[in-house]
Design an enzyme around this catalytic site. Structure first.
Site, PDB file in Angstrom:
ATOM      1  CE  LYS A   1      43.775  41.090  31.158  1.00  0.00           C
ATOM      2  NZ  LYS A   1      43.249  41.617  29.905  1.00  0.00           N
TER       3      LYS A   1
ATOM      4  NE  ARG B   1      45.051  36.639  31.063  1.00  0.00           N
ATOM      5  CZ  ARG B   1      43.881  36.927  30.489  1.00  0.00           C
ATOM      6  NH1 ARG B   1      43.601  36.482  29.293  1.00  0.00           N
ATOM      7  NH2 ARG B   1      42.994  37.666  31.114  1.00  0.00           N
TER       8      ARG B   1
HETATM    9  N1  PDD Z   1      40.556  42.513  28.151  1.00  0.00           N
HETATM   10  N2  PDD Z   1      42.691  40.366  24.066  1.00  0.00           N
HETATM   11  C1  PDD Z   1      42.956  41.525  24.678  1.00  0.00           C
HETATM   12  C2  PDD Z   1      43.892  42.474  24.027  1.00  0.00           C
HETATM   13  C3  PDD Z   1      42.345  41.837  25.914  1.00  0.00           C
HETATM   14  O1  PDD Z   1      42.624  42.999  26.523  1.00  0.00           O
HETATM   15  C4  PDD Z   1      41.438  40.913  26.495  1.00  0.00           C
HETATM   16  C5  PDD Z   1      40.768  41.169  27.820  1.00  0.00           C
HETATM   17  C6  PDD Z   1      41.184  39.709  25.810  1.00  0.00           C
HETATM   18  C7  PDD Z   1      40.244  38.648  26.356  1.00  0.00           C
HETATM   19  O2  PDD Z   1      40.802  37.987  27.455  1.00  0.00           O
HETATM   20  P1  PDD Z   1      39.870  37.351  28.586  1.00  0.00           P
HETATM   21  O3  PDD Z   1      38.920  36.461  27.897  1.00  0.00           O
HETATM   22  O4  PDD Z   1      40.812  36.640  29.464  1.00  0.00           O
HETATM   23  O5  PDD Z   1      39.161  38.505  29.264  1.00  0.00           O
HETATM   24  C8  PDD Z   1      41.838  39.462  24.601  1.00  0.00           C
HETATM   25  C9  PDD Z   1      40.023  42.855  29.471  1.00  0.00           C
HETATM   26  C10 PDD Z   1      38.628  42.351  29.687  1.00  0.00           C
HETATM   27  C11 PDD Z   1      40.168  44.339  29.683  1.00  0.00           C
HETATM   28  O6  PDD Z   1      41.210  44.854  29.342  1.00  0.00           O
HETATM   29  O7  PDD Z   1      39.253  44.974  30.230  1.00  0.00           O
END
Ligand code: PDD
Length: 290
Positions: free
Chosen positions: A153, A56
Site C-alpha cells: 500500500k 498490513r
Molecule cells: N483504499 N484496493 C485499493 C487499490 C485501495 O486503495 C484500497 C483502499 C482497497 C481496499 O482496502 P481496504 O478494504 O483495506 O480499505 C483496495 C483506501 C481506502 C484509500 O486509498 O483511501
C-alpha cells in the site's frame, strides 16, 4: 479551513495545528513516493478493523525494508488521541509512513539511522449514511497501468488519481481497473460480482491487487450468510452480465455498483446481497470497534 475548524494533526511525535505541521522538502515521501499508508475508519469515535490495518502496514513496510519504530499499541494510542483531540465521531484516520529525509535527493536508501516520517490526520465524513451506499455508484473501466506490486500500500497514487479523473470525465463515480480483459480492482477499492447462479466472486490475492482489510471481513460475513464464494479473476463482460456488482474499502464499506461503462448491472438498482453485506459489515464493525 478557518481557525475554528483547524484540525490537530500528528507529525513525528507532536500533535500540532494543521497549519503548523511541516515535513522536509527532502522527505523521500515527497521526492520519491517512498512511503506507505493506511486508512482506518471511525464509527462512534471508535476504530474499525484496526488490527487488520496495522498488520498490513507492517507487511507494506517490511516489503520495502522501511523501519516502523512504533508497535500496534503505540499506533493505537496515537490514533485514539487524534480522534479525541478532533472530537471525531465518524470518518477516517489517514496514516502515512515515509523513509524520511537524508537532507538531499538520492535514489539509494539512506543510512538506517535516518528517522522515518510518521504523519496522521483525521477526516470527518458521513460513512454509514453515505448516498453512494444507498444508491450505488457508476464505474467506468480504465486500463490498469499501475506498477506490478499492488499488494504493497504505497503512496504512489498518481495513476489511480488519473483513472478516477478519466472515470469522472466519462460521467462515472469511480474507475474499475482492467488488465488483459480481467478486472483487477477499483482505483481505491476491491471489486466483487454476484453471478446469475449466485456465486460471489472477487479476485484472488496476488501482487496484482491490494489485500483489502474490508474484503477479508466481508468474505467472513458472506460465509456466515452461506454464500458461495469464488476467489478468481473475472472479465468486464462477465461483470456486465452479473446479477450484482459492488466494491469494498475502509471508507466505502460495501457500496453497490449499478452500472459499468453505462451498462446497467442487474435491474440497474443496488442489489439485495450488497445491501445485506453492507448492513452486516456495519453491524459487525460497530461490535468489534476499538
Ligand atoms: N483504499 N484496493 C485499493 C487499490 C485501495 O486503495 C484500497 C483502499 C482497497 C481496499 O482496502 P481496504 O478494504 O483495506 O480499505 C483496495 C483506501 C481506502 C484509500 O486509498 O483511501
Amino acid at each position: 479551513m478557518d481557525e475554528m475548524t483547524q484540525r490537530t494533526v500528528y507529525v513525528n511525535g507532536d500533535y500540532v495545528a494543521e497549519r503548523d505541521a511541516t515535513v522536509s522538502i527532502f522527505d523521500r515521501g515527497f521526492l520519491l513516493a517512498d512511503g506507505v499508508y493506511e486508512v482506518s475508519s471511525v464509527l462512534g469515535g471508535k476504530l474499525i478493523d484496526f488490527p487488520g490495518h496495522m498488520g498490513r502496514l507492517n507487511r507494506s513496510a517490511a516489503a520495502l525494508e522501511l523501519a516502523l519504530p512504533w508497535d500496534e499499541e503505540a499506533l493505537l494510542a496515537i490514533h485514539r488521541e487524534l480522534i479525541r483531540r478532533n472530537a471525531l465521531d465518524e470518518g477516517m484516520v489517514y496514516l502515512q509512513l515515509t523513509r524520511g529525509s537524508a537532507g538531499d535527493r538520492d535514489f539509494h536508501y539512506p543510512d538506517a539511522d535516518t528517522q522515518p516520517t510518521l504523519v496522521l490526520f483525521t477526516q470527518a465524513k458521513s460513512l454509514v449514511d453515505a448516498r453512494s451506499g444507498r444508491e450505488g455508484i457508476r464505474v467506468a473501466t480504465q486500463p490498469d497501468w499501475r506498477w506490478a506490486r499492488r499488494d504493497i500500500k504505497t503512496v504512489q497514487l498518481l495513476y489511480p488519481a488519473m483513472a478516477k479523473m478519466a472515470a469522472a470525465a466519462a460521467g462515472a463515480d469511480d474507475a474499475w481497473l482492467v488488465e488483459d480483459g480481467m478486472v483487477t480492482e477499483g482505483a481505491s477499492n476491491n471489486a466483487w460480482m454476484l453471478t446469475r447462479d449466485g456465486a460471489l466472486v472477487t479476485r484472488e490475492l496476488s501482487p496484482a491487487i491490494l489485500p483489502g482489510i474490508t474484503r477479508a471481513v466481508v468474505m467472513e460475513l458472506a460465509e456466515a450468510l452461506s454464500l458461495r464464494i469464488e476467489e478468481r479473476a473475472f472479465s468486464v463482460e462477465e461483470a456486465r452480465e452479473a446479477r450484482e456488482c459492488f466494491v469494498t474499502s475502509a471508507s466505502s464499506f460495501v457500496t453497490p455498483v449499478i452500472a459499468i461503462d453505462d451498462v446497467p448491472i442487474g435491474d440497474g438498482r443496488p442489489g439485495e446481497v450488497a445491501r445485506r453485506l453492507r448492513a452486516a459489515y456495519i453491524e459487525e464493525s460497530r461490535r468489534r470497534a476499538l
